[in-house]
Design an enzyme around this catalytic site. Sequence first.
Site, PDB file in Angstrom:
ATOM      1  N   HIS A  14      41.875  43.970  53.421  1.00 20.01           N
ATOM      2  CA  HIS A  14      40.976  43.991  52.244  1.00 20.01           C
ATOM      3  C   HIS A  14      39.689  43.239  52.581  1.00 20.01           C
ATOM      4  CE1 HIS A  14      40.600  43.696  47.604  1.00 20.01           C
ATOM      5  NE2 HIS A  14      39.423  43.356  48.131  1.00 20.01           N
ATOM      6  N   HIS A  16      35.099  43.377  52.121  1.00 24.05           N
ATOM      7  CA  HIS A  16      33.864  43.997  51.616  1.00 24.05           C
ATOM      8  C   HIS A  16      32.793  43.861  52.686  1.00 24.05           C
ATOM      9  CE1 HIS A  16      35.383  44.237  47.442  1.00 24.05           C
ATOM     10  NE2 HIS A  16      36.089  43.185  47.830  1.00 24.05           N
ATOM     11  N   LYS A 100      41.297  53.161  45.705  1.00 26.16           N
ATOM     12  CA  LYS A 100      41.275  51.866  45.006  1.00 26.16           C
ATOM     13  C   LYS A 100      41.000  52.044  43.516  1.00 26.16           C
ATOM     14  CE  LYS A 100      40.699  47.265  44.648  1.00 26.16           C
ATOM     15  NZ  LYS A 100      39.844  46.303  45.279  1.00 26.16           N
ATOM     16  N   HIS A 137      43.179  46.685  41.750  1.00 16.82           N
ATOM     17  CA  HIS A 137      42.609  45.426  41.276  1.00 16.82           C
ATOM     18  C   HIS A 137      43.288  45.180  39.932  1.00 16.82           C
ATOM     19  CE1 HIS A 137      39.217  42.412  40.826  1.00 16.82           C
ATOM     20  NE2 HIS A 137      39.795  42.412  39.648  1.00 16.82           N
ATOM     21  N   HIS A 175      44.875  41.057  46.193  1.00 22.85           N
ATOM     22  CA  HIS A 175      44.502  39.656  45.957  1.00 22.85           C
ATOM     23  C   HIS A 175      45.228  39.034  44.759  1.00 22.85           C
ATOM     24  CE1 HIS A 175      41.896  41.831  43.252  1.00 22.85           C
ATOM     25  NE2 HIS A 175      40.998  42.106  44.165  1.00 22.85           N
ATOM     26  N   LEU A 220      36.925  36.792  41.892  1.00 27.72           N
ATOM     27  CA  LEU A 220      37.748  37.499  40.915  1.00 27.72           C
ATOM     28  C   LEU A 220      38.874  38.239  41.629  1.00 27.72           C
ATOM     29  CD1 LEU A 220      34.914  38.795  38.610  1.00 27.72           C
ATOM     30  CD2 LEU A 220      36.642  37.091  38.029  1.00 27.72           C
ATOM     31  N   ASP A 248      39.694  39.592  51.348  1.00 27.12           N
ATOM     32  CA  ASP A 248      38.724  39.817  50.265  1.00 27.12           C
ATOM     33  C   ASP A 248      37.385  39.150  50.603  1.00 27.12           C
ATOM     34  OD1 ASP A 248      37.811  40.983  47.968  1.00 27.12           O
ATOM     35  OD2 ASP A 248      38.743  39.553  46.605  1.00 27.12           O
ATOM     36  N   ALA A 264      30.651  36.801  41.855  1.00 30.44           N
ATOM     37  CA  ALA A 264      32.012  36.492  42.314  1.00 30.44           C
ATOM     38  C   ALA A 264      32.229  36.961  43.737  1.00 30.44           C
ATOM     39  CB  ALA A 264      33.017  37.169  41.392  1.00 30.44           C
TER      40      ALA A 264
HETATM   41  O1  DOR Z   1      35.425  38.004  43.975  1.00 31.83           O
HETATM   42  C1  DOR Z   1      35.346  39.193  44.187  1.00 31.83           C
HETATM   43  N1  DOR Z   1      34.310  39.716  44.881  1.00 31.83           N
HETATM   44  N2  DOR Z   1      36.294  39.982  43.711  1.00 31.83           N
HETATM   45  C2  DOR Z   1      36.215  41.321  43.798  1.00 31.83           C
HETATM   46  O2  DOR Z   1      37.103  41.987  43.335  1.00 31.83           O
HETATM   47  C3  DOR Z   1      35.016  41.964  44.390  1.00 31.83           C
HETATM   48  C4  DOR Z   1      34.322  41.059  45.316  1.00 31.83           C
HETATM   49  C5  DOR Z   1      32.933  41.534  45.693  1.00 31.83           C
HETATM   50  O3  DOR Z   1      32.756  42.740  45.922  1.00 31.83           O
HETATM   51  O4  DOR Z   1      32.039  40.707  45.781  1.00 31.83           O
HETATM   52 ZN    ZN Z   2      37.865  42.699  46.941  1.00 30.79          ZN
END
Ligand code: DOR
Ligand code: ZN
Length: 346
Positions: A14, A16, A100, A137, A175, A220, A248, A264
Site C-alpha cells: 500500500h 501513494h 480499491k 478503506h 491500514h 487517515l 501507506d 492527511a
Molecule cells: O492519511 C492518508 N493519506 N490516508 C489515506 O487514506 C490517503 C493518504 C493520501 O493519499 O495522502
Molecule cells: Zn493510503
Amino acid sequence: MINQLTLIQPDDWHVHLRDNEALDVTVPAAARYFGRSIVMPNLKMPVRKVTDASRYRQRILQHRPKGSKWLPLMVLYLTDDTSKEDIFEAKKSGFVHAVKYYPAGATTNSANGVSQLTRLDPIFDAMQNSDLVLQIHGEVTDENTDIFDRESVFIDRHLRRIKEQFPELRIVLEHITTAQAVQYVEENDRYLSATITPQHLLYNRNHMLVGGIQPHLYCLPILKRDTHQKALVKAATGGSKKFFLGTDSAPHAMEAKESACGCAGCFSHPAALELYAEVFDQADVMHHLEAFSSINGAQFYQLPLNESQITLVKESWTVPHEIPYCGSKIVPLAAGTKLNWKVKLP
Ligand code: DOR
Ligand code: ZN
C-alpha cells in the site's frame, strides 16, 4: 541478541506515489529495497480504467532507477460508474492486482469515491467470480459518526454484510487502526486480511495531540488511543498470516501539512522497513518480521515470493529531518528520530 537479519526481499502492499514530478522522489524511494509496491489509485484524476492504469504504470516505470527490478502493481479506483467490464479487463490485464474502495470524502482525493456501498454489489459479484482482490478503506464518512469510531462502525455497518454476501471475495482491510479491526480480521476466514502502517504501530493519538498538535502524525484513518496501538502491535508481530506490511507512505509538501487545514498522510519511505523493525525488535520477535514484510502479502495476492534477499543490520542512524520534494520539502515520518536498524544496501 541478534545484530543482523537477512530477509526475503520485502514488498509494500500500500503506497501513494502521486504523479508527474512527484515520481522523481516517490519512485526511487519505493524502489530502494522493496521488490514490489501496490500503487494506490487516488490521483487527482483517479485511476478508473485499465487504460488509465496502463499509462500511469508507464509514467512510474520511466522513473525507476537504472538496474532496479522493482515493480509497481496497479489498482483501479472504484466509483459509482465502475462496470463489470472494467473488472474483467482488470483481471485480464495481468498488471492490475486489485480494486480499491474509498468512501466518498474519506481522505485525500476521494471526492470520486463511492456514494452508496450497496450499489457496488454487482461489481463485488464480478470481482468474486474473477478472483480480483478488493481493497477497502474501511471508514464511514457520515457526519454523525465520531472520527475515532469511523473504522469500527464501518466494520459493523458494511463489512460484515459484504463478507456474508461475498464469502469468497478476497478482501484487504487497509491500514487498520483499531482493536475491533484486529479482532474482526482474526476471527474471519482466509479471504480477509489486513495491512498495517508503521505510524499506527509506533504512535497513538497522544503522540499527535499532547503538548501541541503534530501535523506530521495526522493521517487517515486517524491515530487511535494506546489500547488500539497495542492491539495492532500484537497482531503485526504475533506471527499471523493475515497481517502484512502496507506503509501507506503518502507524500505531502511540508506547508500543506503545517497549515490551518493540514492534510492527511505520513511519508514513511525514507525509513519504512527500519521503522517496522523497531516494533518487532521491541516485541522481541525479529524472527517474525520476514513473514509480515516478505511472505504474507505475496501469498494473499497469490504472487511468488521475491527471489533476492536484503539484510538489516543493527546500526544506529537518524531519520532525515526533511527531504526535497517538488520545489518544496517533505518532513518524513519519525523525522529526526534515532533508529537502531538499517537496511544494508549493496
Ligand atoms: O492519511 C492518508 N493519506 N490516508 C489515506 O487514506 C490517503 C493518504 C493520501 O493519499 O495522502
Ligand atoms: Zn493510503
